[in-house]
Design a protein around this motif. Structure first.
Motif, PDB file in Angstrom:
ATOM      1  N   GLN A  57      10.303  -0.620  -3.126  1.00 38.42           N
ATOM      2  CA  GLN A  57       9.866   0.684  -3.611  1.00 38.42           C
ATOM      3  C   GLN A  57       8.660   1.129  -2.789  1.00 38.42           C
ATOM      4  N   ARG A  58       8.693   2.397  -2.343  1.00 37.91           N
ATOM      5  CA  ARG A  58       7.633   2.885  -1.479  1.00 37.91           C
ATOM      6  C   ARG A  58       6.766   3.925  -2.193  1.00 37.91           C
ATOM      7  N   ASP A  59       5.692   4.300  -1.537  1.00 37.64           N
ATOM      8  CA  ASP A  59       4.710   5.227  -2.088  1.00 37.64           C
ATOM      9  C   ASP A  59       5.356   6.571  -2.431  1.00 37.64           C
ATOM     10  N   GLY A  60       5.060   7.080  -3.623  1.00 36.38           N
ATOM     11  CA  GLY A  60       5.601   8.359  -4.044  1.00 36.38           C
ATOM     12  C   GLY A  60       5.154   9.523  -3.192  1.00 36.38           C
ATOM     13  N   ALA A  61       4.051   9.362  -2.459  1.00 32.04           N
ATOM     14  CA  ALA A  61       3.570  10.443  -1.594  1.00 32.04           C
ATOM     15  C   ALA A  61       4.595  10.810  -0.537  1.00 32.04           C
ATOM     16  N   PRO A  64      12.991   4.401  -3.822  1.00 31.38           N
ATOM     17  CA  PRO A  64      13.511   3.168  -3.207  1.00 31.38           C
ATOM     18  C   PRO A  64      13.732   3.387  -1.717  1.00 31.38           C
ATOM     19  N   ALA A  65      13.364   2.418  -0.913  1.00 31.22           N
ATOM     20  CA  ALA A  65      13.540   2.538   0.540  1.00 31.22           C
ATOM     21  C   ALA A  65      14.992   2.346   0.949  1.00 31.22           C
ATOM     22  N   PHE A  66      15.772   1.641   0.113  1.00 22.16           N
ATOM     23  CA  PHE A  66      17.149   1.296   0.455  1.00 22.16           C
ATOM     24  C   PHE A  66      18.050   1.518  -0.752  1.00 22.16           C
TER      25      PHE A  66
END
Length: 339
Positions: free
Chosen positions: A276-280, A304-306
């Motif tokens: 999971q990546r930054d919401g920005a 999610p990145a993937f």
């Protein structure tokens, strides 16, 4: 003096340089990386990206750290590097190979990292040639994210197949998904298509299904960050919806990846850890162009990145070791000879 070089990595005796992929296509900027901390920062910010390249660069960072700190705890550094990107299994493959050399000393680590680099070049060439065998002049190919030389030590995976087809004189037209949220397709794949001289058109991710409905896509080729024992695979988010659309519209859907992306210990896609990546990254965008925010600054985000694509949606898996259909995957043929 450069000891090894790929499209986005330069390896020296005591450090490496990477082509900052957050600056492309506006600027080609090489950045020195001489510590595990610097590597982690670059990977987390996607300045270094692409599953094979992440693994290879980690191997060199670990080898160079070991040379500078012969008495330190190498395992702890390897563990830190390993935790940086949990989804792509190539990182784990490379670090496993490096850890197996710990008892032999720093020189052995340096040689192992070099061997991994050369191996990836060979793997890329073999899988790209197999992928090109499935392409014909006039094909209109849709791809997602970035899977070219920027992401590997060699010609790339899915884009590598397009590059080899171009070398063979096969005329293609490529549709490039922009790839949300960091636009790896719009920034990087479009740049590589122009560099290769392959005609292309850039589309938003949400346009792909309409393009298929219009009969304008002959094949879909994507890369992978982890392929499970049953053929499920993780790739940049947005791949799953491409596979669903391709299945509905009866468009062949191919996964192109090296055997180092196969994880025999991962039974199904349900077991793949998804970063999971930054919401920005969803509320706005930042890059060489500056920064812009289009959503409320406190908007909740799921990022999610993937995503995971089920094996039943895949026409064939194109690996350096062969081209496998669903029946071959069910028999475990893609796992044979895995090292």
């Amino acid at each position: 003096m450069v000891n090894l070089q790929s499209r986005s990595l330069r390896v020296y005796a005591d450090a490496l340089e990477y082509l900052d992929q957050t600056r492309l296509p506006q600027a080609e900027e090489w950045v020195r990386c001489d510590s595990p901390d610097a590597w982690q920062h670059a990977v987390k910010h996607l300045a270094i990206r692409g599953a094979p390249l992440i693994g290879l660069s980690a191997a060199f960072v670990l080898a160079q750290y070991a040379a500078r700190h012969p008495e330190s705890e190498w395992q702890a550094v390897s563990d830190r590097l390993r935790a940086t990107r949990p989804t792509a299994v190539n990182l784990m493959y490379c670090l496993d190979a490096m850890e197996a050399c710990f008892a032999q000393g720093a020189n052995a680590l340096a040689e192992r990292a070099k061997a991994l680099f050369e191996e990836d070049r060979a793997l890329c060439q073999r899988m790209a040639e197999r992928g090109a065998d499935l392409l014909a002049s006039g094909d209109r190919v849709l791809t997602h994210c970035n899977t070219g030389a920027l992401a590997t030590a060699g010609v790339g995976t899915a884009i590598g197949a397009l590059a080899i087809a171009k070398q063979r004189g096969i005329d293609l037209h490529v549709y490039v998904d922009e790839t949300r949220p960091l636009l790896q397709g719009g920034r990087l794949t479009a740049w590589e298509m122009a560099d290769l001289g392959i005609p292309y058109q850039l589309i938003t991710d949400s346009m792909a299904a309409s393009l298929m409905a219009a009969g304008k896509v002959d094949k879909v080729m994507v890369g992978a960050d982890r392929i499970c024992a049953n053929g499920d695979f993780a790739n940049k988010v947005g791949t799953y919806m491409l596979a669903v659309a391709a299945h509905y519209h009866q468009v062949p859907f191919y996964v192109v990846a090296p055997y180092t992306t196969v994880d025999p210990a991962c039974a199904t896609g349900a077991a793949i850890p998804i970063e999971q990546r930054d919401g920005a990254e969803v509320r706005g965008a930042a890059g060489a162009f500056g920064e812009v925010v289009w959503a409320p600054s406190d908007a909740p985000v799921w990022n999610p990145a993937f995503d995971v694509t089920p094996a039943k949606l895949v026409t064939a898996w194109i690996l350096d070791t062969g081209v496998f259909d669903s029946a071959a995957i069910a028999r475990g043929e893609h796992l044979r000879g895995w090292r």
